[in-house]
Design an enzyme around this catalytic site. Structure first.
Site, PDB file in Angstrom:
ATOM      1  N   ASP A 224      55.496  82.448 -64.677  1.00  0.00           N
ATOM      2  CA  ASP A 224      56.873  82.742 -64.294  1.00  0.00           C
ATOM      3  C   ASP A 224      57.113  82.115 -62.919  1.00  0.00           C
ATOM      4  OD1 ASP A 224      59.460  83.639 -64.179  1.00  0.00           O
ATOM      5  OD2 ASP A 224      59.014  85.711 -64.697  1.00  0.00           O
TER       6      ASP A 224
HETATM    7  C1  BGC Z   1      62.344  85.053 -64.395  1.00  0.00           C
HETATM    8  C2  BGC Z   1      62.135  84.342 -65.703  1.00  0.00           C
HETATM    9  C3  BGC Z   1      62.897  83.046 -65.712  1.00  0.00           C
HETATM   10  C4  BGC Z   1      62.436  82.208 -64.539  1.00  0.00           C
HETATM   11  C5  BGC Z   1      63.076  80.841 -64.469  1.00  0.00           C
HETATM   12  C6  BGC Z   1      62.104  84.148 -63.210  1.00  0.00           C
HETATM   13  O1  BGC Z   1      62.504  84.739 -62.024  1.00  0.00           O
HETATM   14  O2  BGC Z   1      61.496  86.169 -64.341  1.00  0.00           O
HETATM   15  O3  BGC Z   1      62.507  85.179 -66.766  1.00  0.00           O
HETATM   16  O4  BGC Z   1      62.708  82.374 -66.916  1.00  0.00           O
HETATM   17  O5  BGC Z   1      62.751  82.903 -63.353  1.00  0.00           O
HETATM   18  O6  BGC Z   1      64.376  80.890 -64.061  1.00  0.00           O
END
Ligand code: BGC
Length: 768
Positions: free
Chosen positions: A301
């Site tokens: 993530d």
């Molecule tokens: C979130 C994810 C997301 C990623 C990319 C993160 O902060 O937890 O779900 O896909 O950002 O934007």
């Protein structure tokens, strides 16, 4: 792997039997030459496939630095700097580049100027639509209609891919049982089975029939794993999920999408029992790769790799790279620790080049499967966004996701006697807020609000008077309420649109109080006192604690943030052109203190009898054990406000004549359960018939009920249909005391009903 190679040689030999010795030798030596390729990528399943050969061939030509470059994902920033990094082969994927011209410009550098010409994989959070925004995933789950959810993801893929996006970070299939957690909005609710079914539907929709179709985008199952259990519903918080619960509750949706071909997985932010997912070998290697044979790609993530430092799990960025790659991560999202440290770590022997090769194979395999090497560029010029069929599909999704929670005296649908309607409330005309969370690319200029839709679609039949009352959901000023009340007095019926602004749910938007915010409670209170039928429509990103508002309203429609087409769908529901059929995908609590709350809780040793004394009835100085020593809250009582799977219709349904195909079954058997469903009301309508099971005695305590199937059944007034479920006994398996997934023989109860709290039931037995 060895067996695959031997099999390959064996079949070559068999094939060669009819050939001359010279030909035989040529073919067998060609096969032998390919052997090392097959060995290099651990994840490769169909090692003889052209994709694997291409991956291996390319891998052989890559320097260590180029390999590590593929493992690096960056977000859109300074374009000139990005261009240099792409040319140097230091970027495998980018996120948030949504301008197709820029996509092509950067891609051209990757393909034409970088040494090996490896295309960059463009990604974006396309969560519930790209431009045409569908209901938030929680709302989509309320449809209990996987085909519709698949269609929605297909629309999102068509629109996103037209701007050059080939990878989305969805579906989010975190089992979510705590409405304080803002990210519940992105999930498919509290149930493992519903998350699995909807997750698979989304994967199919995003990825289409074949990943290499230009309109297909790779899906990403997130967040692996357990993130939905963040302690106290606070985002990014730790989780404490023991292995058995992990396997019985949190892993099944992920296993289902892995089996359905979901191209990628994302590690979650949380540490579970002390181990952050991005450094968790057990989930990434033992479960994902070894148990499930997953050959897709694993991304972290956003900065979840370097967050292992503040977690106190790694001392510095170098250790981050070491622990993440050794745990089984393939690509790092944005924090750059891989690019910075992996070469050193390989030289020092702390990360093997084999681990790097595996990661790169997983990344390249995806790029080949997406057809990026053959067609790296996006065709520009023709917009497919907001196509009429996309808007129609989004409207259908809202129609099926709206849940009728209450309808006293059949206030709804609005009848011919209604001549003037008062529309009030902060969500009646809130084009931005009805889009909900994670609607990066949705444009509020395209949103159709309830107020606009009511005026446009029904303005010729009824007079519509409007007074907002409150400017937005957190508005505490009460002066507008008086204006709203005076407008309401002039109408035959009052429609109050309340709820939450989009910003109140989603990532990092947890709440400790999930009542209606601002002066909305006062607004509903004031409107309920004027003697007019009050219809409350709630748009929100989570189930709110709305007991008072339900009490004070004559009818309540719950619409999780409905997206672009919320207005027209709600207008048609209010006027009865569409009959509501949505069901709650999460349990609605009465009070926030009940959280986490979910129907599939384990049996306790002290289930309440319903005769316990509640707080207002407790005599002063009552004896300690006089209330009933069972598992309940003295103030909130025994149950939720609305159970999981709950939702009314304008018509009524009757369940009758439940029958089982057998009373005793073997473990390889299938139980057939039938029931007669009758539409006993005046409208054609759709019922979501639900099948639940209880395993009465296990080697570990089991949930009181578990959803095992559902069907949407549409019936005309008076129509009867026999509804049939085939339940393979293998679906009763669970991870038992020996941490084995088995069906344990014994007695079971099966229910068929309209929600998780009601239904007809019968018992059966599973024998060895
Ligand atoms: C979130 C994810 C997301 C990623 C990319 C993160 O902060 O937890 O779900 O896909 O950002 O934007």
């Amino acid at each position: 792997m060895l067996s695959v190679c031997l099999l390959f040689l064996f079949s070559l030999e068999a094939f060669a039997q009819n050939l001359t010795v010279k030909h035989k030798l040529k073919i067998i030596s060609a096969g032998l030459c390919l052997l090392p390729f097959f060995w290099a990528c651990d994840g490769a399943k169909e090692s003889a496939s052209p994709v694997e050969a291409q991956v291996e061939n390319l891998l052989k030509r890559m320097t260590l630095r180029e390999k590590i470059g593929q493992m690096n994902q960056v977000s859109l920033g300074n374009v000139d700097e990005l261009a240099v990094a792409v040319e140097n082969g230091e970027i495998g994927s980018m996120l948030n580049v949504t301008d197709p011209e820029l996509v092509n410009r950067l891609q051209r550098i990757a393909v034409e100027k970088s040494r090996l010409g490896i295309p960059v994989l463009m990604s974006r959070d396309v969560i519930h639509g790209y431009r045409t925004i569908f209901p938030i995933p929680l709302g989509q789950a309320a449809t209990f209609n996987p085909q519709l959810v698949e269609d929605g993801a297909r629309v999102a893929a068509i629109e996103a891919s037209s701007d050059g996006i080939r990878w989305t970070f969805a579906p989010m299939i975190d089992v979510s049982r705590d409405a304080r957690w803002g990210r519940m909005a992105e999930s498919c609710g509290e149930d493992p089975y519903l998350n699995a079914v909807m997750g698979v539907a989304m994967v199919k929709g995003f990825q289409g029939n074949s990943l290499d179709n230009a309109t297909s985008i790779a899906a990403c199952a997130k967040h692996f794993v357990g993130y939905g259990a963040s302690e106290a519903g606070k985002d990014y918080n730790s989780t404490f999920i023991p292995e058995r619960t992990l396997r019985n509750v949190y892993l099944p949706p992920f296993e289902a999408v892995a089996k359905a071909g979901c191209a990628t997985f994302m590690t979650s932010f949380n540490d579970n029992d002390g181990v952050p997912s991005t450094g968790n070998t057990f989930i990434l290697k033992d479960v994902l790769r070894n148990e499930w044979n997953y050959d897709g790609m694993v991304v972290t993530d956003w900065a979840s790799a370097t967050e292992m430092i503040p977690h106190g799990f790694c001392k510095d960025r170098k250790e981050v790279a070491e622990k993440a790659v050794n745990a089984g991560v393939d690509m790092e999202m944005v924090s750059g620790a891989f690019l910075e440290n992996l070469e050193k770590l390989v030289k020092e022997g702390k990360v093997s080049e084999k681990s790097i090769d595996n990661a790169v194979c997983n990344i390249l395999r995806l790029k080949y499967r997406l057809g990026l090497f053959d067609a790296p560029y996006v065709t520009t010029g023709q917009s497919v966004n907001y196509a009429p069929e996309h808007l129609a599909k989004a409207k259908e999704a809202v129609e099926q996701s709206v849940i009728l929670l209450k309808n006293d005296k059949n206030v709804l649908p609005l009848g011919g006697n209604v001549r003037t309607i008062a529309v009030v409330g902060p969500m009646a005309d809130a084009p931005h807020d009805q889009l909900g969370t994670w609607a990066f690319d949705g444009e509020k200029s395209h949103t159709q609000t309830p107020l606009a839709a009511l005026r446009e679609m029904y303005g010729d039949k009824v007079q519509i008077v409007y007074e907002q009352g409150l400017a937005y959901s957190r508005d505490k000023r009460t002066d507008g309420i008086y204006k709203a009340v005076s407008v309401a007095r002039k109408a035959d019926v009052v429609l109050a649109f309340v709820g939450e602004e989009a910003i109140l749910s989603g990532e990092a938007h947890s709440l400790a109080d999930i009542n209606l915010r601002g002066a909305q409670k006062q607004l509903i209170d004031a409107l309920s006192n004027i003697g007019k039928p009050l219809v409350t429509v709630i748009m929100a990103g989570r189930p709110l604690t709305i007991g008072d508002e339900v009490e004070k309203s004559d009818a309540v429609l719950y619409s999780f943030h409905p997206g672009t087409m919320g207005g027209p769908a709600l207008a048609d529901i209010l006027f009865g052109k569409v009959v509501p059929s949505g069901k709650t995908p999460v349990t609605f609590p009465k009070m926030v203190g009940q959280l986490p709350i979910y129907y599939a809780h384990n049996h306790t040793g002290r289930a309440p009898s319903g005769k316990e004394t509640l707080i207002d009835d407790i005599p002063q100085e009552a004896g300690q054990t006089s209330l009933g020593c069972t598992s309940f809250y003295m103030d909130a009582g025994f149950g939720p406000l609305f159970p999981f799977g709950y939702g009314l219709s304008y018509t009524t349904f009757n369940y009758d004549k439940m029958a089982l195909s057998a009373g005793k079954l073997k473990k390889d058997g299938t139980l057939t359960v039938t029931v007669d469903l009758t539409n006993t009301g005046k409208y054609a309508g759709t019922e979501i018939v639900q099948l639940y099971v209880r395993d009465k005695v296990g080697t570990v305590t089991r949930p009181v009920k578990e959803l095992k199937g559902f069907q949407r059944i549409t019936l005309q007034p008076g129509e009867v249909k026999s509804v049939r479920f085939d339940l393979p006994v293998s679906d009763l398996s669970f991870w038992n005391i020996d941490m084995k997934k088995v069906v344990e023989p014994g007695e079971f109860t099966v229910w068929i009903g309209t929600n998780s709290d009601e239904g007809l039931s019968a018992d059966f037995e599973v024998v060895d």
